[in-house]
Design a protein around this motif. Structure first.
Motif, PDB file in Angstrom:
ATOM      1  N   GLY A  15       0.795  -1.223   0.000  1.00 31.04           N
ATOM      2  CA  GLY A  15       0.000   0.000   0.000  1.00 31.04           C
ATOM      3  C   GLY A  15       0.827   1.271   0.000  1.00 31.04           C
ATOM      4  N   TRP A  19       2.225   0.881  -4.722  1.00 31.95           N
ATOM      5  CA  TRP A  19       0.926   1.244  -5.292  1.00 31.95           C
ATOM      6  C   TRP A  19       1.010   1.534  -6.778  1.00 31.95           C
ATOM      7  CZ3 TRP A  19       1.279   6.088  -7.269  1.00 31.95           C
ATOM      8  CH2 TRP A  19       2.279   6.897  -6.747  1.00 31.95           C
ATOM      9  N   LYS A  24       1.326  -6.593  -9.739  1.00 29.56           N
ATOM     10  CA  LYS A  24       0.938  -6.671  -8.321  1.00 29.56           C
ATOM     11  C   LYS A  24       1.882  -7.630  -7.595  1.00 29.56           C
ATOM     12  CE  LYS A  24      -3.175  -7.650  -5.513  1.00 29.56           C
ATOM     13  NZ  LYS A  24      -2.705  -7.506  -4.278  1.00 29.56           N
TER      14      LYS A  24
END
Length: 110
Positions: A15, A19, A24
């Motif tokens: 996070g 980001w 991912k």
């Protein structure tokens, strides 16, 4: 719960520092083992503080002579020296009063 602590530190790192990543990040076994060891040695709160410290370090965010970003979880939690260094950066940030907005934005992770 140790697994929840590992996931919490990993999710905080994603996070705050991943980001904008095109891919991912995954919590693979290598990352989980690294985080598990760090949490065992320092606790989840200090590991989270180390991640937060990296997130407010201009140098590690790329404002350095090479323009290189140094925000990998493998660097932040590599060993005692790094964990303590990054957690110290966060504590200095908070003590300066600059961390109040960061803490309010994040809520209480730990």
């Amino acid at each position: 719960d140790k697994n929840a602590d590992v996931r919490g530190v990993f999710d905080l790192w994603v996070g705050l520092l991943r980001w904008s990543s095109r891919v991912k990040p995954r919590l693979d076994e290598k990352r989980a083992a690294l985080i598990r060891r760090a949490v065992r040695d320092y606790g989840a709160e200090t590991c989270g503080d180390a991640v937060r410290g990296c997130s407010v370090s201009d140098f590690h965010l790329g404002r350095n002579p090479r323009g290189k970003v140094y925000t990998d979880i493998e660097l932040i939690l590599r060993d005692s020296k790094h964990i303590e260094q990054f957690a110290g950066i966060w504590h200095e940030h908070v003590e300066s009063g600059a961390g109040e907005a960061d803490a309010a934005r994040e809520g209480d992770a730990w």
